[in-house]
Design an enzyme around this catalytic site. Structure first.
Site, PDB file in Angstrom:
ATOM      1  N   LYS A 249      -9.108   2.639  -2.262  1.00  0.00           N
ATOM      2  CA  LYS A 249      -9.465   2.085  -0.916  1.00  0.00           C
ATOM      3  C   LYS A 249     -10.900   2.413  -0.197  1.00  0.00           C
ATOM      4  O   LYS A 249     -11.286   3.651  -0.427  1.00  0.00           O
ATOM      5  CB  LYS A 249      -8.538   2.486   0.000  1.00  0.00           C
TER       6      LYS A 249
ATOM      7  N   CYS B  48      -5.838  -2.568   2.143  1.00  0.00           N
ATOM      8  CA  CYS B  48      -5.464  -2.622   3.543  1.00  0.00           C
ATOM      9  C   CYS B  48      -6.599  -2.804   4.375  1.00  0.00           C
ATOM     10  O   CYS B  48      -6.995  -3.825   4.822  1.00  0.00           O
ATOM     11  CB  CYS B  48      -4.726  -1.558   4.023  1.00  0.00           C
TER      12      CYS B  48
ATOM     13  N   GLU C 207       0.727  -1.078  -0.114  1.00  0.00           N
ATOM     14  CA  GLU C 207       0.030  -0.137  -0.039  1.00  0.00           C
ATOM     15  C   GLU C 207       0.868   1.182   0.091  1.00  0.00           C
ATOM     16  O   GLU C 207       1.736   1.210   0.537  1.00  0.00           O
ATOM     17  CB  GLU C 207      -1.001   0.021   1.195  1.00  0.00           C
TER      18      GLU C 207
HETATM   19  N1  LIG Z   1      -3.124   1.229   6.100  1.00  0.00           N
HETATM   20  C1  LIG Z   1      -4.235   0.761   6.946  1.00  0.00           C
HETATM   21  O1  LIG Z   1      -5.357   0.891   6.564  1.00  0.00           O
HETATM   22  N2  LIG Z   1      -4.063   0.433   8.307  1.00  0.00           N
HETATM   23  C2  LIG Z   1      -4.924   0.252   9.219  1.00  0.00           C
HETATM   24  C3  LIG Z   1      -4.722  -0.711  10.064  1.00  0.00           C
HETATM   25  C4  LIG Z   1      -4.826  -2.068   9.562  1.00  0.00           C
HETATM   26  O2  LIG Z   1      -6.023  -2.423   8.781  1.00  0.00           O
HETATM   27  O3  LIG Z   1      -4.528  -3.000  10.384  1.00  0.00           O
END
Ligand SMILES: NC(=O)NCCC(=O)O
EC number: 3.5.1.6
Length: 401
Positions: free
Chosen positions: A196, A233, A119
């Site tokens: 996203k 993510c 990401e």
């Molecule tokens: N980049 C992101 O969305 N991180 C959030 C934490 C997770 O999803 O574990």
């Protein structure tokens, strides 16, 4: 031992368990045993010279009478940011381009057809700071920004589909920023992009200062090697998100991530693997490595002291299959390339046995499957009362189903 230094679960198991116990533990934790891929010696030599880990595994499917095997090699890349976060923006981007180029060259030696980076791969994961400059300067056009041009070159030279998750600046629509992934065909053409669609607001992962939930629904991209989608993510915590990509036809769902030990490590091995099982598809979970330090302190909004980093990214990238088998994870601490040979026939084979996605007892799913491919619904972002983003289809001229 500090969590950030522990190399991997797999290494500990191998080191401490007697062989028979190890086999049983692996059977339960990893499913059917996967064959190690016989990757070329020069690939291992290049990986060692460039100081990154290289692993490869094959997922097999049963032979069929009417269909040929549908073999595709995927590559998952995890890496730390090579320069400190206060280096000039252009230098950070160019150091990351250089790093990725060297890893993609090794992926090409291993016959990788589709590669996915982590990401926001062109930048430190600076959203925790909530500062705008210089971080918004890392944002680029998804269609013709320097990183997309760079990836188009890689795609063309290596005949490889490239999934490039970036911070996107949409200059044609009010300069809005998005957390996006650009999908580039092996011909070098941009097939499209996805955004996203679940934005974390958890402690330091408070990304809503930069972008909102994506507005492109759940697009699936038809590539020469199979139908792919990208669930960025935080989307992996939302089972309906995976379901929508799968219902829209994805056979492989990439999950480029940036997440840290204290927050999510115990969920990591479960979520993408469970999604592969529940949706009869392959999933590819990718996480960055290392700890990124920032110049200015920031708080987590929890009354605790301000800090200049938000912990270690634990890598551990892996691929999971619809039959519940999965590869071991890459290391928690080192840059790496994971190559997996998939036979996409396995998706339908498992679907025919288990059929988790549809059943009259499950009216919501049933409706989605009946109407999911209806042209009237493709035209817009049809919302079925599910999570944000719904089941929108995106129909660029080529490559999206
Ligand atoms: N980049 C992101 O969305 N991180 C959030 C934490 C997770 O999803 O574990």
């Amino acid at each position: 031992m500090a969590g950030a230094e522990w190399t991997s679960l797999e290494e500990s198991l191998e080191k401490h368990l007697p062989l028979l116990d190890l086999q049983e533990v692996k059977r339960v934790l990893y499913g059917k045993e996967l064959r190690k891929l016989d990757l070329p010696r020069e690939a291992f030599e290049a990986a060692s010279k460039e100081d990154f880990e290289l692993q490869g595994y094959a997922f097999e499917a049963a032979e069929e009478q009417l269909r040929q095997p549908r073999i595709v090699h995927v590559g998952l890349v995890q890496n730390r940011t090579p320069l400190p976060t206060d280096a000039p923006v252009a230098e950070q981007v160019s150091a990351l381009h250089k790093r990725i180029k060297s890893i993609v060259e090794v992926a090409a030696m291993c016959g990788v057809n589709i590669i996915c980076f982590q990401e926001a791969w062109t930048m430190p994961f600076a959203f925790c700071t909530r500062e705008k400059l210089p971080w918004t300067e890392f944002a680029e056009s998804a269609e013709d920004g320097p990183t997309t041009k760079f990836c188009q070159q890689l795609a063309k030279s290596h005949n490889m589909v490239v999934v490039s998750p970036i911070l996107e600046r949409d200059s044609e629509h009010g300069d809005v920023l998005w957390n996006a992934a650009v999908v580039i065909s092996n011909s070098g053409a941009v097939l499209g992009k996805t955004r996203k669609n679940h934005i974390p607001r958890v402690g330091d992962f408070n990304e809503s200062s930069y972008y909102m939930e994506g507005n492109l629904g759940h697009p699936v991209f038809q590539t020469q090697f199979g139908r792919i989608a990208v669930n960025i993510c935080y989307g992996r915590h939302h089972p309906l998100n995976w379901l929508m990509y799968s219902i829209n036809g994805a056979e492989i769902i990439f999950n480029p991530s940036a997440t840290i030990g204290a927050l999510s490590e115990s969920m990591w091995p479960i979520e993408a693997r469970n999604a592969a099982i529940a949706n009869h598809c392959f999933t590819c979970a990718i996480n960055r490595v290392g700890t990124e330090h920032f110049t200015n302190e920031f708080t987590s909004g929890d009354g605790k002291k301000a800090h200049k980093d938000f912990g270690y990214f634990y890598g551990s990238s892996y691929v999971a299959a619809p039959d519940g088998s999965r590869t071991p994870g890459l290391s928690r601490t080192q840059d790496g390339l994971l190559v997996a040979k998939l036979d996409l026939n396995l998706c339908q084979q498992v679907n025919d046995v288990w059929n988790f996605k549809v059943g009259p007892q499950d009216p919501c799913c049933y409706l989605l499957l009946c109407f999911g491919s209806h042209p009237a619904l493709r035209a817009g972002n049809y919302c079925c009362g599910l999570a944000h983003g719904s089941m929108g289809y995106q129909l660029p001229p080529e490559g999206s189903v």
